[in-house]
Every structure is written in structure tokens, then in C-alpha cells.
Enzyme design. Sequence first.
Site, short mmCIF file in Angstrom:
data_model
loop_
_atom_site.label_atom_id
_atom_site.label_comp_id
_atom_site.label_asym_id
_atom_site.label_seq_id
_atom_site.Cartn_x
_atom_site.Cartn_y
_atom_site.Cartn_z
N ARG A 17 0.89 -1.15 -0.35
CA ARG A 17 -0.20 0.18 0.13
C ARG A 17 0.97 1.36 0.20
NH1 ARG A 17 -2.47 1.90 3.68
NH2 ARG A 17 -1.93 0.51 5.52
N LYS A 116 9.11 0.35 12.51
CA LYS A 116 8.99 0.70 14.17
C LYS A 116 7.91 -1.05 14.72
CE LYS A 116 4.19 1.02 13.57
NZ LYS A 116 3.87 0.17 13.77
N ASP A 196 3.27 -0.81 19.12
CA ASP A 196 2.89 -0.62 17.97
C ASP A 196 2.99 1.39 18.27
OD1 ASP A 196 1.69 -2.35 15.55
OD2 ASP A 196 0.46 -0.70 15.82
#
Length: 344
Positions: A17, A116, A196
Site C-alpha cells: 500500500r 517500527k 505498536d
Amino acid sequence: MMQIRIGVLGIGDITKRRFLPALKKSSTCSLAGIAVATVEERNQYIPVPMDKRNDETKRSKAINLAYEYSFAVFDSYESLIRSREVDAVYIPLPPALHYYWGKRALEEGKHVIMEKPFTTYCGHTGELLELAKKRGLSVLENYGFQFHSQMEKIRQLVNSKEIGNCKLIKVSFGFPKRDDSDFRYVKELGGGALLDCGGYTLKAASMFLGESMEIVSSVLLPMEGHDVDGFGAVTAKNHGGTIAQLSFGMDNQYKCELELWGTKGIINAPRIFTAPPDLSVPLRVTRGANSEEFFIQEDDQFLKMIEKLHECVMERNIREHFYKSIQSQSQYVDLVRKMNGESE
């Protein structure tokens, strides 16, 4: 201009994406290929078995993308990392795999863009950074929002005292619950809200609080039905007297907001972390009874991150800035974990 040839480990959603479309637009970097893990690679380093059918599905997806983007398909992560046709490696794998594959890439002399968090443990992050420094290699951690032009505009507003002295920074990032099979809910894969969405809030706070940022308090709440944290809050401050209140969660109404409250006004950015490249991002500045909303022009933070890799490769001082930034981010996350009874 030297082109940096980037290889990608895996066919994930973020790769398809955001990363590949951005890389296609880059004038300084190009796509060398995408690697599909062998069953042995996945089952050796991921504690979640992958069957042969899943392996073949991912390979088929890679081949289909290869027709669209004209790149090579590598039959293993190792073959891509060892390839002389690859200068840098993008690692969008679950967090628990970042250390191993990041180390392998650096050992083979490749620059690294890491999704990350950089690794799941501060000690591992430090080890990879030392290896990168020793070999003069560039590393980036994909908090792409830091490169979006809205961040530059917000900093300009703060530095020019448009809202007076900033007293409070509020950062919130959370989203609705995903499928139970998502790696974010699997402890062994590096799941949990802190690693997250929580990392984004810590990163944003550090960009405004600066090097004197201190974690004052924190709380991590468990995710129902899973062995990970599902919601958290952190309070931080700096020596200048600014406080930051951070909140993050993985079973929430979607929120992605930064607010800076000063002595003379307020800045509100409702799409601080996830602005797509075709969105004009709204910013609102309130002073007294007057409120002004304006829009930051469309910007591709993934493209800017990719271009930043080229700058890091060319300029030592830029490389060293990101060594330090990545280490600080890992230390903040580590401190929050320790405050909540977790250790490496």
C-alpha cells in the site's frame, strides 16, 4: 546521482500500500527485489508455523507484483540479503524478527530501513546501532510522520510562539480491534500496544520535549484474551516545564491526534501519524475566541523517508543523528516497560 537499490523482505500490507508506490516515485532509490521467506526461515525465527500452501500464496503475490514493478523475486530472505544487486534492505516483518534480520543485513554490508519498533529490546537496538556505526551503514526506523510537512509547519508555529509558551502536549493514537491472528496480539511476535501505536506517541513527544524528556509515570493495561498490553498511558516532561500526556490502544475508536496547548493558543493536528499521500492534512490553530483551520498540501511521508535514507548514506552527520534518535526511542520504550514490571 548514486541510486540506492533497495530489497524488501516479505509481501506485507504496508509494503504493497505505501512502500512500493512511494519507492516507485523516488529519484534516489530503486527497487532491487522482494524476497519470500522459505518455510524453514519462517519456522526457525517465527514461533508461528507457516504451511506450504501459505508459502506458495506469498510467492504468487510476489510474482504478480514483480510484473507491475519490474523487480526480481528472491526465493529466500538470505539470498536477497547476500545479493550484490542490493544496497539496502527494508524490513517490514513482525517486530520479533527485526533484530535477527536487521543484524544479518548489516553483517552483509547493507543499509537498513526498519519498520517500527527498531527491535523489541533496547539491548538489541544498541547492538545493531553499534554494528551500523562500525561499518558506516545507515539505519532508519519507520516513524514516517516525522518527515511529513505538517510536522515542519507545527514546529514553525511552536518556535514562532504562535501559541505562546507550550505547556502541554497531548498525543493519542488508537484503532479498533483487528483479527485475533494479527501479530499485534501475539507476544512472541513482538505484539502489544506500546510497541505498536504507543511508540508513535513517544516519538512525537520526544520531538517537542527534546533531549531533556523524562518519563514521569506510565500504565499498561492487558488486552482481553491476549497476552499483550492493549492500552496504555504515559506522562512525560522536560526541563523547560512542558508536560506530555500520551495515550494509545488497540481496541478503541480510531484516534490519531496531536494537540499542543500554550499560554496564548492551541494547535490541533487530527491526522498526525497516518496521513496518506493524497490527503491535504487539516491543522487548526485557536487563539482566544478565534479559530483558524488551514490545510497542509498533500505529502508522501514514505517517499520522504526513502529519500532520507539516501541523505543518510551520503552524509555522516545525518547518519549519526538517526543513530542517536533510534537509541533514545528504544530507551523510552524500555523505561515504560520496566515501570510496568517487564524486562528484557
